[in-house]
Design an enzyme around this catalytic site. Structure first.
Site, PDB file in Angstrom:
ATOM      1  N   HIS A 149     -35.812  58.385  -0.381  1.00  0.00           N
ATOM      2  CA  HIS A 149     -34.899  59.379  -1.091  1.00  0.00           C
ATOM      3  C   HIS A 149     -34.172  58.732  -2.198  1.00  0.00           C
ATOM      4  CE1 HIS A 149     -34.620  62.958   2.116  1.00  0.00           C
ATOM      5  NE2 HIS A 149     -35.944  62.618   1.785  1.00  0.00           N
ATOM      6  N   GLU A 155     -30.953  58.874  -3.219  1.00  0.00           N
ATOM      7  CA  GLU A 155     -29.802  58.389  -2.703  1.00  0.00           C
ATOM      8  C   GLU A 155     -29.867  56.879  -1.966  1.00  0.00           C
ATOM      9  OE1 GLU A 155     -31.175  61.469  -2.156  1.00  0.00           O
ATOM     10  OE2 GLU A 155     -29.531  62.609  -1.508  1.00  0.00           O
ATOM     11  N   CYS A 169     -29.099  64.784   2.161  1.00  0.00           N
ATOM     12  CA  CYS A 169     -29.500  65.269   3.533  1.00  0.00           C
ATOM     13  C   CYS A 169     -28.816  64.508   4.549  1.00  0.00           C
ATOM     14  CB  CYS A 169     -31.210  65.077   3.834  1.00  0.00           C
ATOM     15  SG  CYS A 169     -31.531  63.410   3.931  1.00  0.00           S
ATOM     16  N   CYS A 208     -29.454  60.792   4.149  1.00  0.00           N
ATOM     17  CA  CYS A 208     -28.517  60.113   3.104  1.00  0.00           C
ATOM     18  C   CYS A 208     -27.063  60.269   3.114  1.00  0.00           C
ATOM     19  CB  CYS A 208     -29.032  60.828   1.588  1.00  0.00           C
ATOM     20  SG  CYS A 208     -30.625  60.279   1.502  1.00  0.00           S
TER      21      CYS A 208
END
Lengths: 147, 147
Positions: B56, B58, B86, B89
């Protein structure tokens, strides 16, 4: 002939990884990913060495297992980890759709259960496998640190 | 003279990253990390390309910013991300002790607030910055996918 490939068998491999972390002065957590009784990824915590809070054993094991499989989902895989996963790792395991998680020692403070993190509904969880050995290693580490 | 370094200014940088993800056929989420009005990390979602659920925007931004700083904590840093983080993260951001998180669009299903993930008590959160642009990009992506 009995099947030697028990949860204890694979947790022992994860514990060996945790011991390697201990030797490197990292919080001693180790993990392996297994599919069809075969270890396809092994890793240990490297947050200090890499200066990276995302370098938990489980995160590396997920990336490594997905590389091995050539796909991002870990369906059919079991992750063995010596310590209960945190929010981040449980969140990653959620996305991975891993079939089974086996962890050794519980983490009452920062573990995913205390923090309320959701796993994938299809993921089975077993815990307490070699819990004492897994926990003792972490306790020894912090005792050594305080000395 | 007005300060040009507003939250909108840096969210636009994150949105540019999200557009790059879109062009690569990745779910379009982008992030930047800023310290003292300077961008020290930029990233976009690469889960498909890397076959890695942990890739992801992040997560990469956290790793990259820590590399830049030479330490694992992101104290003093602000993470800008186009979509609400999410569980994974948010869990990583918890460990990073990032000072501020600014996100654009909300994720009502998988966002950390709906999932109940805890951030670090010292982390400030701002949301809704350029939310429409951030959200429209994700909507366009899934519309294109369904065609």
């Amino acid at each position: 002939m009995e099947n030697i490939f028990t949860d204890d068998y694979f947790m022992r491999k994860a514990l060996q990884e945790a011991e390697t972390a201990f030797e490197k002065d990292e919080i001693p957590v180790g993990a392996v990913v297994v599919i069809n009784d075969k270890v396809i990824a092994r890793s240990h915590n490297l947050t200090e060495l890499l200066h990276d809070v995302t370098a938990h054993a489980e995160m590396q094991a997920i990336t490594s297992a997905a590389n091995f499989l050539g796909g991002k989902y870990l369906t059919g895989c079991t992750l063995y980890v010596t310590l209960e996963p945190c929010q981040m790792c449980a969140g990653a395991l959620y996305w991975s759709q891993v079939s089974k998680i086996v962890f050794g020692a519980s983490d009452e403070q920062r573990g995913y259960r205390a923090m309320g993190t959701k796993l994938h509904p299809k993921t089975e969880v077993v815990h307490g496998i070699m819990a004492e050995e897994c926990s003792d290693l972490v306790t020894s580490f912090f005792k050594k640190k305080r000395r």
